[in-house]
Enzyme design. Structure first.
Site, PDB file in Angstrom:
ATOM      1  N   ARG A 186      37.698  13.021  41.514  1.00 42.18           N
ATOM      2  CA  ARG A 186      37.141  12.454  40.284  1.00 42.18           C
ATOM      3  C   ARG A 186      37.885  11.168  39.965  1.00 42.18           C
ATOM      4  O   ARG A 186      39.003  11.190  39.463  1.00 42.18           O
ATOM      5  CB  ARG A 186      37.318  13.471  39.144  1.00 42.18           C
ATOM      6  CG  ARG A 186      36.593  13.115  37.874  1.00 42.18           C
ATOM      7  CD  ARG A 186      36.985  14.072  36.748  1.00 42.18           C
ATOM      8  NE  ARG A 186      38.208  13.641  36.090  1.00 42.18           N
ATOM      9  CZ  ARG A 186      39.083  14.450  35.502  1.00 42.18           C
ATOM     10  NH1 ARG A 186      38.898  15.746  35.503  1.00 42.18           N
ATOM     11  NH2 ARG A 186      40.158  13.951  34.905  1.00 42.18           N
TER      12      ARG A 186
ATOM     13  N   HIS B  26      37.542  12.928  32.917  1.00 46.18           N
ATOM     14  CA  HIS B  26      36.653  14.092  32.816  1.00 46.18           C
ATOM     15  C   HIS B  26      35.410  13.712  32.019  1.00 46.18           C
ATOM     16  O   HIS B  26      34.289  14.078  32.371  1.00 46.18           O
ATOM     17  CB  HIS B  26      37.384  15.248  32.138  1.00 46.18           C
ATOM     18  CG  HIS B  26      36.491  16.338  31.638  1.00 46.18           C
ATOM     19  ND1 HIS B  26      35.889  17.240  32.487  1.00 46.18           N
ATOM     20  CD2 HIS B  26      36.077  16.641  30.390  1.00 46.18           C
ATOM     21  CE1 HIS B  26      35.141  18.061  31.759  1.00 46.18           C
ATOM     22  NE2 HIS B  26      35.234  17.722  30.500  1.00 46.18           N
TER      23      HIS B  26
ATOM     24  N   TYR C 212      47.840  12.762  31.986  1.00 48.84           N
ATOM     25  CA  TYR C 212      48.209  13.832  32.922  1.00 48.84           C
ATOM     26  C   TYR C 212      48.197  13.430  34.396  1.00 48.84           C
ATOM     27  O   TYR C 212      48.619  14.195  35.229  1.00 48.84           O
ATOM     28  CB  TYR C 212      47.307  15.054  32.721  1.00 48.84           C
ATOM     29  CG  TYR C 212      45.807  14.782  32.763  1.00 48.84           C
ATOM     30  CD1 TYR C 212      45.140  14.705  33.975  1.00 48.84           C
ATOM     31  CD2 TYR C 212      45.085  14.596  31.592  1.00 48.84           C
ATOM     32  CE1 TYR C 212      43.784  14.447  34.024  1.00 48.84           C
ATOM     33  CE2 TYR C 212      43.720  14.334  31.627  1.00 48.84           C
ATOM     34  CZ  TYR C 212      43.070  14.263  32.839  1.00 48.84           C
ATOM     35  OH  TYR C 212      41.728  13.997  32.875  1.00 48.84           O
TER      36      TYR C 212
END
Lengths: 319, 354
Positions: free
Chosen positions: B257, B261, B270
């Site tokens: 990805r 998100h 993160y």
């Protein structure tokens, strides 16, 4: 009542070959309460089949099958065993029609033995109706006698929308000469099961029989109590509720579920909205308590008793 | 050469094209040059549209939007491999697969525009289910649908998309178990993109995802999800198994990805930028284009033509999305039940001032 439910399933399987019956132990064993007894032998294991222990799987598979035009009648083996399937039921079974702008029907019937009174173990005596009644997109019914059980289950299976059928396990062995035809009332209609003018008791499921017992006791005291079997918990028969309160002026609501936000809260609210000026006493609720369903040795202290019900009626009459 | 994303380590995935675009193994996946070109065009269109959607969200024209940059090969390779009768149950990140399956992108994006939940496209006509937000729940739907196909004797399958995060949900396991027990003609297609919002794959599962299938009694295959030809071949083979009555297949497509998100997420909290930069070396579009050029299936002229066409297509979609009006208020009430109960009819009348 078990025989009536079994007949309803058999007749539905016969009439529509898109009807499927599946769940845990419903095939060879015929269900732990024998509601599906003999169906697999008659219709084969493609239409009546056992699943793995998998409540979310059972409910979710019914959703997928509905996309393919199948009409699933699934069994959750006990009331509390439906909780692992809540996400599937609330998020998908109930909402798929709306989500797809009416293009996909969800003709899913979810049967479950419900309520207490049989000295069951923990998780075998729950009254889960509020979860389902509060979920838009579902209908919820609870028969109290064999004739209604047959009719409500046939209506549920024929419905293009999902219907939760709460089968009062304490009444499974109730006997009655019943009319097993499909004429009569629809989902959403309650029944006046005993007439009277002193007060109206609104109830459903296994508590209908107990409220009738209480009405007999009260009749001996000269109080003729009306008893209404709500029968359909969602939608509720608001016109019948309002009419009975207008005619009797006094109301008691009786159910096994905990009091807080139980169906009694909704019935009381509708009484206040629809018939406030006819009330001659505050509405009383006789319910289970706001605690987990107790062990077998204490369930008689939890469930509304004939005495608690009769006391509540005496109280609203004396008000 | 850059190192692979962490979650790609372990069992070597099936590959047709190496990350540098050179062929490894059997290059013939059974597609004609035209079909191969079409696949690249879908990938280019999907990426351009994805980026446009993120811009539209920033401009306030879309509600929260989940990007899929980097996953074009996983989606387009698998969606292309399905037949017209096969049914897709997507998550909320399958715009590229939806395009391939013929879903009108303006209708699809109605979901992100906030004008409807599932998108007003017809799931039966497009054989593409409504967008699904609860993770893993749609895998069970796909298995149920496949059970129905088997009962009907229809030679077709269902395919459920899900992410690596879904494999830690109970519904994944219930679906896989049901699929195995009923030998359902279903393809369980995991796009392992490395992250479930902020949690990396190794915090979702201690084992390799494709290996789970063995425990449920059917094959699991790990494929390079950034290799469109390998994804196509693997999905084709899984579909052939399903058609032949040989049951389900779990496909774990390793991908990455690239973006957040969703537009509401800040991956800077993160993950480190170096990881993303390294992952770009495995870009599925660069890899496939480079191979197509090397074998002479496309050239700069075609690519330049496409660029203009895709630009107009995306702008037309953009205009269509922006032009969508808010739905009429009665929509709230119209499809809750087939035959609305009195209470809903009253509430509808109240809202409409009737």
């Amino acid at each position: 009542m078990v025989g009536a439910l079994n007949a309803a399933l058999r007749d539905a399987l016969r009439e529509d070959d898109r009807v499927l019956v599946f769940g845990e132990d419903v095939g060879r064993s015929g269900g732990v309460f024998r509601v599906t007894d003999g169906l697999q032998a008659e219709f084969g294991d493609r239409r009546v089949f056992d699943t793995p222990i998998s409540e979310a799987g059972i409910a979710g598979a019914a959703v997928g099958l509905a996309f393919g035009g199948w009409r699933s009648v699934v069994e959750m083996q006990f009331d509390a065993f439906s909780y692992p399937a809540l996400e599937q039921i609330v998020d998908h079974v109930a909402k798929m029609r709306e989500r797809t702008r009416g293009r996909i029907d969800m003709p899913i019937t979810i049967r479950m033995p419900a309520f207490g009174g049989i000295k069951g173990k923990e998780h075998h005596g729950e009254s889960p109706e509020t979860f389902y009644v509060h979920t838009a997109g579902l209908k919820v019914v609870a028969p109290s006698n064999p004739g209604d059980a047959y009719r409500l289950l046939r209506l549920a299976i024929a419905d293009p929308d999902p219907v939760i059928v709460l089968e009062p396990k304490a009444r499974y062995w109730a006997r009655q000469d019943a009319d097993l035809t499909t004429g009569g009332f629809g989902i959403g209609e309650g029944a006046l099961v005993r007439d009277g003018d002193a007060a109206t008791v609104f109830t459903y499921g296994a508590m209908v029989a107990r409220c009738l017992d209480a009405a007999s006791v009260l009749a001996d005291e000269g109080l003729e109590t009306r008893v209404v079997d709500l029968r359909s918990l969602s939608p509720l028969d608001t016109p019948l509720i309002a009419r009975c309160v207008r005619e009797t002026g006094r109301a008691v609501v009786v159910h096994e579920a905990p009091k807080t936000l139980g169906l009694g809260a909704e019935v009381t609210a509708r009484i206040v909205e629809e018939a406030f000026e006819f009330l001659e006493a505050p509405v009383r609720r006789v319910t289970g308590y706001d605690v987990p369903y107790p062990p077998a040795a204490l369930e008689h202290r939890y469930l509304p008793s004939v005495e608690r019900i009769a006391d509540a009626v005496r109280e609203v009459v004396a008000y | 050469m850059a190192s692979e994303p962490d979650h790609w380590r372990g069992t070597e995935p099936l590959r047709v094209l190496a990350p540098d675009g050179t062929a490894v193994g059997d290059i013939d996946v059974g597609l004609a040059p035209d079909e191969l070109r079409a696949m690249l065009r879908w990938m280019l269109l999907a990426r351009r549209l994805d980026r446009e959607c993120i811009a539209l969200q920033r401009q306030g024209e879309l509600t929260v939007y989940p990007g899929f940059e980097g996953q074009e090969a996983a989606q387009i390779g698998s969606a292309t491999a399905l037949g017209p009768e096969d049914f897709v149950f997507p998550t909320f990140r399958e715009l590229a697969a939806a395009l391939v399956r013929g879903v009108d992108p303006v209708q699809y994006l109605a979901y992100h525009r906030g004008t409807w939940h599932g998108g007003p496209y017809d799931p039966r006509a497009t054989r593409f289910g409504p967008i699904c937000i609860p993770v893993a729940t749609q895998i069970v739907h796909a298995v149920g649908y496949a059970m129905g196909l088997a009962l009907d004797g229809t030679r077709a399958c269902s395919l459920a998309y899900f992410g690596d995060g879904s494999t830690s949900e109970g519904d994944f396991h219930e679906a896989a178990n049901l699929a195995g027990v009923f030998s359902a003609p279903a393809i369980l297609f995991c796009q392992n993109n490395g992250w479930a919002i902020s949690v990396p794959t190794e915090r979702q599962t201690a084992g390799e995802i494709f290996r789970r299938a063995e425990g449920y009694g059917f094959p699991g295959i790990r494929v390079d999800g950034n290799d469109v030809l390998a994804v196509y071949r693997t999905t084709r083979e899984a579909a052939a198994r399903a058609y032949a009555g040989d049951g389900p297949t779990l496909i774990e497509a390793l991908t990455y990805r690239i973006g957040a998100h969703s537009t509401a997420d800040d991956p800077g909290r993160y993950r480190v930028e170096d990881e993303v930069a390294a992952a770009r070396a495995f870009d599925p579009i660069v890899r496939f284009r480079s191979w197509l050029e090397s074998v002479g299936h496309i050239d700069g002229g075609v690519l330049a033509d496409w660029e203009g066409e895709i630009e107009s297509e995306v702008l037309a979609i953009r205009d269509g999305v922006i032009a969508q009006p808010a739905p009429p208020v009665e929509w709230m009430f119209d499809h809750t039940y087939a035959d609305p109960p009195a209470a809903i009819a009253e509430q509808r009348a109240e809202v409409l001032g009737g």
